[in-house]
Design a protein around this motif. Structure first.
Motif, PDB file in Angstrom:
ATOM      1  N   TYR A   1      35.990 -43.209 -23.877  1.00 15.77           N
ATOM      2  CA  TYR A   1      35.994 -43.181 -25.309  1.00 15.77           C
ATOM      3  C   TYR A   1      35.385 -41.971 -26.039  1.00 15.77           C
ATOM      4  O   TYR A   1      34.142 -41.892 -25.571  1.00 15.77           O
ATOM      5  CB  TYR A   1      35.174 -44.530 -25.861  1.00 15.77           C
ATOM      6  N   PRO A   2      35.790 -41.574 -27.008  1.00 12.90           N
ATOM      7  CA  PRO A   2      34.955 -40.300 -27.741  1.00 12.90           C
ATOM      8  C   PRO A   2      33.687 -40.582 -28.140  1.00 12.90           C
ATOM      9  O   PRO A   2      32.673 -39.810 -27.903  1.00 12.90           O
ATOM     10  CB  PRO A   2      35.884 -40.031 -28.797  1.00 12.90           C
ATOM     11  N   ALA A   3      33.393 -41.684 -28.616  1.00 15.54           N
ATOM     12  CA  ALA A   3      32.021 -41.936 -28.942  1.00 15.54           C
ATOM     13  C   ALA A   3      31.130 -42.275 -27.778  1.00 15.54           C
ATOM     14  O   ALA A   3      29.813 -42.318 -27.793  1.00 15.54           O
ATOM     15  CB  ALA A   3      31.999 -43.488 -29.590  1.00 15.54           C
ATOM     16  N   ASP A   4      31.559 -42.385 -26.548  1.00 20.25           N
ATOM     17  CA  ASP A   4      30.811 -42.741 -25.588  1.00 20.25           C
ATOM     18  C   ASP A   4      30.556 -41.400 -24.615  1.00 20.25           C
ATOM     19  O   ASP A   4      29.702 -41.138 -23.800  1.00 20.25           O
ATOM     20  CB  ASP A   4      31.403 -43.860 -24.323  1.00 20.25           C
ATOM     21  N   TRP A   5      31.478 -40.320 -25.084  1.00 14.73           N
ATOM     22  CA  TRP A   5      31.384 -38.881 -24.099  1.00 14.73           C
ATOM     23  C   TRP A   5      30.214 -38.419 -24.149  1.00 14.73           C
ATOM     24  O   TRP A   5      29.453 -37.775 -23.092  1.00 14.73           O
ATOM     25  CB  TRP A   5      32.448 -38.126 -24.805  1.00 14.73           C
ATOM     26  N   PRO A   6      29.291 -38.428 -25.364  1.00 17.22           N
ATOM     27  CA  PRO A   6      27.853 -37.778 -25.349  1.00 17.22           C
ATOM     28  C   PRO A   6      26.820 -38.531 -24.231  1.00 17.22           C
ATOM     29  O   PRO A   6      26.101 -37.700 -23.719  1.00 17.22           O
ATOM     30  CB  PRO A   6      27.433 -38.037 -26.625  1.00 17.22           C
ATOM     31  N   LYS A   7      27.184 -39.649 -23.787  1.00 19.22           N
ATOM     32  CA  LYS A   7      26.382 -40.253 -23.026  1.00 19.22           C
ATOM     33  C   LYS A   7      26.533 -39.495 -21.627  1.00 19.22           C
ATOM     34  O   LYS A   7      25.668 -39.605 -20.605  1.00 19.22           O
ATOM     35  CB  LYS A   7      26.951 -41.732 -22.769  1.00 19.22           C
ATOM     36  N   LEU A   8      27.579 -38.798 -21.278  1.00 18.77           N
ATOM     37  CA  LEU A   8      27.874 -38.052 -19.901  1.00 18.77           C
ATOM     38  C   LEU A   8      27.486 -36.763 -19.978  1.00 18.77           C
ATOM     39  O   LEU A   8      27.433 -36.132 -18.953  1.00 18.77           O
ATOM     40  CB  LEU A   8      29.475 -38.216 -19.858  1.00 18.77           C
ATOM     41  N   ALA A   9      26.955 -36.324 -21.256  1.00 21.26           N
ATOM     42  CA  ALA A   9      26.714 -35.033 -21.166  1.00 21.26           C
ATOM     43  C   ALA A   9      24.927 -34.876 -20.454  1.00 21.26           C
ATOM     44  O   ALA A   9      23.994 -35.145 -21.155  1.00 21.26           O
ATOM     45  CB  ALA A   9      26.325 -34.462 -22.405  1.00 21.26           C
ATOM     46  N   VAL A  10      25.109 -34.690 -19.174  1.00 20.17           N
ATOM     47  CA  VAL A  10      23.753 -34.602 -18.780  1.00 20.17           C
ATOM     48  C   VAL A  10      23.202 -33.222 -19.124  1.00 20.17           C
ATOM     49  O   VAL A  10      23.644 -32.057 -18.838  1.00 20.17           O
ATOM     50  CB  VAL A  10      24.011 -34.515 -16.995  1.00 20.17           C
ATOM     51  N   PRO A  11      21.675 -33.540 -19.572  1.00 21.61           N
ATOM     52  CA  PRO A  11      21.050 -32.274 -19.967  1.00 21.61           C
ATOM     53  C   PRO A  11      20.584 -31.158 -18.808  1.00 21.61           C
ATOM     54  O   PRO A  11      20.441 -31.624 -17.610  1.00 21.61           O
ATOM     55  CB  PRO A  11      19.577 -32.850 -20.298  1.00 21.61           C
ATOM     56  N   ARG A  12      20.961 -30.126 -18.926  1.00 23.38           N
ATOM     57  CA  ARG A  12      20.957 -28.811 -17.811  1.00 23.38           C
ATOM     58  C   ARG A  12      19.591 -28.510 -17.781  1.00 23.38           C
ATOM     59  O   ARG A  12      19.088 -27.829 -18.642  1.00 23.38           O
ATOM     60  CB  ARG A  12      21.831 -27.873 -18.227  1.00 23.38           C
ATOM     61  N   ALA A  13      19.058 -28.779 -16.900  1.00 25.80           N
ATOM     62  CA  ALA A  13      17.392 -28.499 -16.744  1.00 25.80           C
ATOM     63  C   ALA A  13      17.230 -27.372 -15.605  1.00 25.80           C
ATOM     64  O   ALA A  13      18.247 -27.221 -14.919  1.00 25.80           O
ATOM     65  CB  ALA A  13      16.635 -29.847 -16.467  1.00 25.80           C
ATOM     66  N   SER A  14      16.132 -26.784 -15.590  1.00 29.97           N
ATOM     67  CA  SER A  14      15.778 -25.757 -14.490  1.00 29.97           C
ATOM     68  C   SER A  14      15.494 -26.540 -13.174  1.00 29.97           C
ATOM     69  O   SER A  14      15.381 -26.026 -12.259  1.00 29.97           O
ATOM     70  CB  SER A  14      14.615 -24.970 -15.082  1.00 29.97           C
ATOM     71  N   VAL A  15      15.506 -27.712 -13.138  1.00 31.39           N
ATOM     72  CA  VAL A  15      15.324 -28.553 -12.084  1.00 31.39           C
ATOM     73  C   VAL A  15      16.533 -28.633 -11.228  1.00 31.39           C
ATOM     74  O   VAL A  15      17.672 -28.848 -11.855  1.00 31.39           O
ATOM     75  CB  VAL A  15      14.585 -29.923 -12.097  1.00 31.39           C
ATOM     76  N   PRO A  16      16.513 -28.570 -10.031  1.00 28.98           N
ATOM     77  CA  PRO A  16      17.726 -28.613  -8.976  1.00 28.98           C
ATOM     78  C   PRO A  16      18.190 -30.252  -9.053  1.00 28.98           C
ATOM     79  O   PRO A  16      19.534 -30.174  -8.736  1.00 28.98           O
ATOM     80  CB  PRO A  16      17.401 -28.342  -7.557  1.00 28.98           C
ATOM     81  N   THR A  17      17.774 -31.188  -9.444  1.00 25.04           N
ATOM     82  CA  THR A  17      18.138 -32.461  -9.565  1.00 25.04           C
ATOM     83  C   THR A  17      18.220 -32.977 -10.898  1.00 25.04           C
ATOM     84  O   THR A  17      17.106 -33.284 -11.383  1.00 25.04           O
ATOM     85  CB  THR A  17      17.678 -33.317  -8.320  1.00 25.04           C
ATOM     86  N   THR A  18      19.273 -33.891 -11.281  1.00 23.00           N
ATOM     87  CA  THR A  18      19.073 -34.628 -12.756  1.00 23.00           C
ATOM     88  C   THR A  18      19.845 -35.889 -12.451  1.00 23.00           C
ATOM     89  O   THR A  18      21.124 -35.891 -11.901  1.00 23.00           O
ATOM     90  CB  THR A  18      19.893 -33.855 -13.676  1.00 23.00           C
ATOM     91  N   ASN A  19      18.774 -37.040 -12.628  1.00 22.03           N
ATOM     92  CA  ASN A  19      19.530 -38.461 -12.637  1.00 22.03           C
ATOM     93  C   ASN A  19      20.436 -38.649 -13.625  1.00 22.03           C
ATOM     94  O   ASN A  19      20.016 -38.441 -14.846  1.00 22.03           O
ATOM     95  CB  ASN A  19      18.508 -39.283 -12.400  1.00 22.03           C
ATOM     96  N   TYR A  20      21.448 -39.605 -13.403  1.00 19.18           N
ATOM     97  CA  TYR A  20      22.078 -40.203 -14.684  1.00 19.18           C
ATOM     98  C   TYR A  20      22.271 -41.634 -14.397  1.00 19.18           C
ATOM     99  O   TYR A  20      22.413 -42.274 -13.022  1.00 19.18           O
ATOM    100  CB  TYR A  20      23.426 -39.337 -14.966  1.00 19.18           C
ATOM    101  N   ASP A  21      22.294 -42.616 -15.389  1.00 20.97           N
ATOM    102  CA  ASP A  21      22.576 -43.901 -15.504  1.00 20.97           C
ATOM    103  C   ASP A  21      23.200 -44.188 -16.796  1.00 20.97           C
ATOM    104  O   ASP A  21      22.467 -44.417 -18.051  1.00 20.97           O
ATOM    105  CB  ASP A  21      21.263 -44.637 -15.150  1.00 20.97           C
ATOM    106  N   VAL A  22      24.599 -44.302 -16.866  1.00 18.07           N
ATOM    107  CA  VAL A  22      24.987 -44.529 -18.052  1.00 18.07           C
ATOM    108  C   VAL A  22      26.320 -45.694 -17.957  1.00 18.07           C
ATOM    109  O   VAL A  22      26.758 -46.013 -16.930  1.00 18.07           O
ATOM    110  CB  VAL A  22      25.982 -43.310 -18.649  1.00 18.07           C
ATOM    111  N   GLU A  23      26.504 -46.286 -19.121  1.00 20.35           N
ATOM    112  CA  GLU A  23      27.740 -47.146 -19.153  1.00 20.35           C
ATOM    113  C   GLU A  23      28.624 -46.720 -20.367  1.00 20.35           C
ATOM    114  O   GLU A  23      28.263 -46.464 -21.475  1.00 20.35           O
ATOM    115  CB  GLU A  23      27.252 -48.555 -19.569  1.00 20.35           C
ATOM    116  N   VAL A  24      29.784 -46.685 -19.853  1.00 19.87           N
ATOM    117  CA  VAL A  24      30.850 -45.908 -20.706  1.00 19.87           C
ATOM    118  C   VAL A  24      32.166 -46.669 -21.058  1.00 19.87           C
ATOM    119  O   VAL A  24      32.485 -47.536 -20.029  1.00 19.87           O
ATOM    120  CB  VAL A  24      31.253 -44.567 -20.539  1.00 19.87           C
TER     121      VAL A  24
END
Length: 98
Positions: A23-46
């Motif tokens: 769903y277009p309204a849920d797509w921003p939840k999937l935008a994982v912020p790109r940090a300078s750290v090598p690992t980024t966790n995610y936990d979303v419901e879409v």
């Protein structure tokens, strides 16, 4: 994962195919912020709309890692649709009982 979304299994699918069912309204939840750290966790419901028109709630949990200049997504996907429907049904029954 792809069969949960109503798409045939395939390797190397791009995010454009995922974007086509989320769903277009849920797509921003999937935008994982790109940090300078090598690992980024995610936990979303879409919500996704499968090719047969049904709507499913999908939980995505895991992490994004960078390895040798490649982006890797490691995690799990779970279909939460029945749980969501049960929760909504309970809320409806409670409202009617008041």
């Amino acid at each position: 994962f792809w069969d949960m979304l109503g798409l045939p299994q395939a390797c190397g699918r791009g995010l454009d195919e995922l974007a086509a069912v989320v769903y277009p309204a849920d797509w921003p939840k999937l935008a994982v912020p790109r940090a300078s750290v090598p690992t980024t966790n995610y936990d979303v419901e879409v919500r996704v709309r499968r090719s047969d028109g049904t709507v499913r709630w999908i939980a995505l949990r895991g992490r994004e890692e960078r390895y040798n200049d490649q982006q890797l997504l490691i995690g799990i996907a779970a279909d939460l649709t029945e749980r969501r429907q049960t929760t909504l049904l309970r809320a409806t029954v409670r409202r009617r009982e008041r």
